[in-house]
Design a protein around this motif. Structure first.
Motif, PDB file in Angstrom:
ATOM      1  N   ALA A 115       3.985  30.870  41.267  1.00  0.00           N
ATOM      2  CA  ALA A 115       3.351  29.636  40.788  1.00  0.00           C
ATOM      3  C   ALA A 115       2.588  29.858  39.484  1.00  0.00           C
ATOM      4  O   ALA A 115       2.423  28.936  38.677  1.00  0.00           O
ATOM      5  CB  ALA A 115       2.418  29.072  41.855  1.00  0.00           C
ATOM      6  N   ILE A 140      -0.119  22.853  44.825  1.00  0.00           N
ATOM      7  CA  ILE A 140       0.877  23.791  44.311  1.00  0.00           C
ATOM      8  C   ILE A 140       2.255  23.265  44.703  1.00  0.00           C
ATOM      9  O   ILE A 140       2.552  23.071  45.880  1.00  0.00           O
ATOM     10  CB  ILE A 140       0.662  25.200  44.884  1.00  0.00           C
ATOM     11  CG1 ILE A 140      -0.681  25.747  44.400  1.00  0.00           C
ATOM     12  CG2 ILE A 140       1.802  26.144  44.488  1.00  0.00           C
ATOM     13  CD1 ILE A 140      -1.101  27.018  45.086  1.00  0.00           C
ATOM     14  N   GLY A 151      10.759  29.662  39.141  1.00  0.00           N
ATOM     15  CA  GLY A 151       9.762  28.900  39.879  1.00  0.00           C
ATOM     16  C   GLY A 151      10.135  28.626  41.323  1.00  0.00           C
ATOM     17  O   GLY A 151       9.404  27.928  42.030  1.00  0.00           O
TER      18      GLY A 151
END
Length: 506
Positions: free
Chosen positions: A287, A427, A454
């Motif tokens: 992240a 997140i 990601g």
């Protein structure tokens, strides 16, 4: 063929039962092992083939593999029991490689052929002939015929035939192998390139002739129990439903104790620990952009695939212990002198337990298929056992590891519960998962070229996840349903830092 009680599955189950019987009852192991092919294949009622002599030759090799031994050479006179002294031990025994093709059982199936069947109507248009780029198709006696010397296996004829009269024949084991590890020997029989193989076992369960088998440790496990040593079982969550639709977790746990195991733990304990650790890893490394993506590590064949074929991704493979190893470490802390057996659906776990790079603390690995043979040899009928035990070690998230998508889902749930609550900024968790080695390779290729940055990427070598492992007993949809029901029974849905009491396991 998964979940169908074919002659191949019956034969495998019989072999495991008889090997367990040897461990439990044999007083002359060498003689009894030599006699097994005649016990299993008698002259009156051959099991599956017209040629009982070939049947017995195949059984001889299956018996050796089930004892953990290697196949005999084809060009030398070697007894079935040769080397049995080395395998007659109460500890881990393994002669590599894990997967082997039994030459006498291989049917030398066509590798990649297009053939016209009797469904051909000899139509006037004959589009198959018109689309063939090499002129390999002609009309013979009023029907299409393919010249195999000219055919380039493009498949255009099959695609255009209005009667579906053209068959594409492939070798089932090769079709199931996503890493092209199935090759030919000099006689045209299948063989395995061990430099490519990742030991998922899908070739084994796809062969209609039962010509591929893995090695077993059931004999050595029984010897360990007989030695009086404390042996503790840890069971993968995919056990649900494997031993009868109505068999409860409590009955299963009781049955294992009746077999002689001192205690039974859920491997989902280690899955809970892994979900917590990998959620933290994703939040802190992916992240933030420090790592491009995170690859789960619980499937050993998936991890082996990445390391062998995509070494560029090694730095992104989670370095957390797999659920099997993490659970073994928990057991070792509580029972330092105990031996540990992992019982699950996965053939590849046998290699993971034997690797030297990371201490596994696992002494034996057996599959549900092998355990079924042990239950039968011991005369244990699970449906008749009183349900007095409980399985309540793990959360629903950990138990969900048994089904494809369950690993990533557990990690995502942990992130949302422990990192997004009260932080002000949620997140975002980008999930990807691949099932089967072919799709896993595609996913790793995309990750390698930056298309999955990601992402949290879950890879499962077996289509369907652990419930589709090579050592399962029932159909994959039924297995997935049973695991999801077992997951729903958990008292806690996801692990927490407080309840896990996360300590470093060394």
């Amino acid at each position: 063929m998964r979940g169908i009680d074919t002659e191949v599955r019956k034969s495998r189950k019989r072999i495991f039962k008889e090997i367990a019987n040897l461990a439990y009852h044999s007083t002359n192991l060498t003689d009894d092992m030599e006699a097994l092919p005649y016990v299993i294949v008698d002259s009156v009622d051959p099991d599956s083939r017209d040629d009982i002599y070939r049947d017995r030759a195949i059984v001889r090799e299956r018996v050796r593999l089930a004892m953990g031994m290697s196949l005999r050479p084809e060009d030398a006179p070697v007894h079935v029991s040769a080397g049995v002294e080395e395998s007659n031990i109460a500890e881990k025994y393994y002669e590599p490689p894990l997967m082997q093709v039994i030459p006498s059982a291989c049917n030398k199936c066509p590798e990649n052929n297009y053939r016209v069947t009797d469904r051909c109507m000899g139509c006037t248009a004959h589009p198959c002939q018109e689309v063939c780029p090499r002129g390999a198709i002609s009309m013979v006696d009023g029907h299409s015929h393919i010249d195999q010397e000219k055919c380039i296996r493009c498949g255009k004829c099959k695609a255009i035939c209005p009667y579906d009269a053209i068959s594409h024949q492939v070798r089932p084991c090769a079709a199931a192998c996503g890493v092209s590890a199935i090759k030919n020997d000099k006689y045209g029989r299948a063989c395995i390139d061990n430099d490519l193989c990742v030991s998922c076992g899908q070739c084994m369960v796809s062969c209609p002739f039962g010509a591929i088998a893995d090695k077993s440790q059931i004999f050595q496990l029984i010897r360990a129990i007989q030695s009086g040593r404390k042996i503790i079982a840890q069971v993968a969550p995919a056990f649900a439903g494997q031993f009868g639709e109505n068999v409860t977790p409590g009955q299963f746990k009781t049955a294992l104790k009746m077999m002689g195991f001192a205690d039974v733990y859920e491997t989902a304990i280690g899955a809970d620990m892994g979900a917590m650790a990998e959620s933290k890893h994703y939040v802190e490394k992916v992240a933030t952009g420090e790592l491009p993506f995170l690859l789960t590590s619980c499937c050993p064949s998936w991890a082996m695939l990445a390391k062998k074929f995509f070494p560029e991704t090694i730095g992104s493979i989670s370095n957390e212990l797999t659920p099997m190893v993490a659970t073994a470490r928990v057991i070792k802390k509580e029972h330092p002198d105990a031996g540990i057996v992992f019982i699950g659906p996965c053939a590849s776990k046998k290699l993971e337990a034997s690797r030297r790079t990371v201490r596994s603390d696992v002494d034996f690995v057996i599959t549900f298929e092998e355990l079924a043979g042990m239950f039968e040899a011991k005369g244990i009928v699970l449906e008749e056992i009183e349900d007095t035990e409980k399985m309540e070690d793990a959360t629903g998230a950990g138990r969900g590891y048994g089904v494809a998508g369950g690993v990533a889902s557990a990690i995502e749930e942990c992130i949302r519960e422990h990192y997004n609550e009260g932080e002000g900024v949620d997140i975002e968790v980008n999930i990807e998962h691949a099932e089967g080695l072919t799709d896993c390779k595609k996913m790793l290729m995309l990750a390698k070229v930056g298309k999955k940055n990601g992402c949290l990427i879950e890879g499962m070598a077996c289509p369907g996840g652990c419930v589709a492992g090579a050592g399962t007993n029932i159909a994959i949809p039924a297995a997935a349903k049973a695991v999801n029901a077992f997951k729903a029974e958990a008292a806690r849905k996801i692990p927490s830092f407080d309840s896990m009491q996360q300590e470093e396991i060394e």
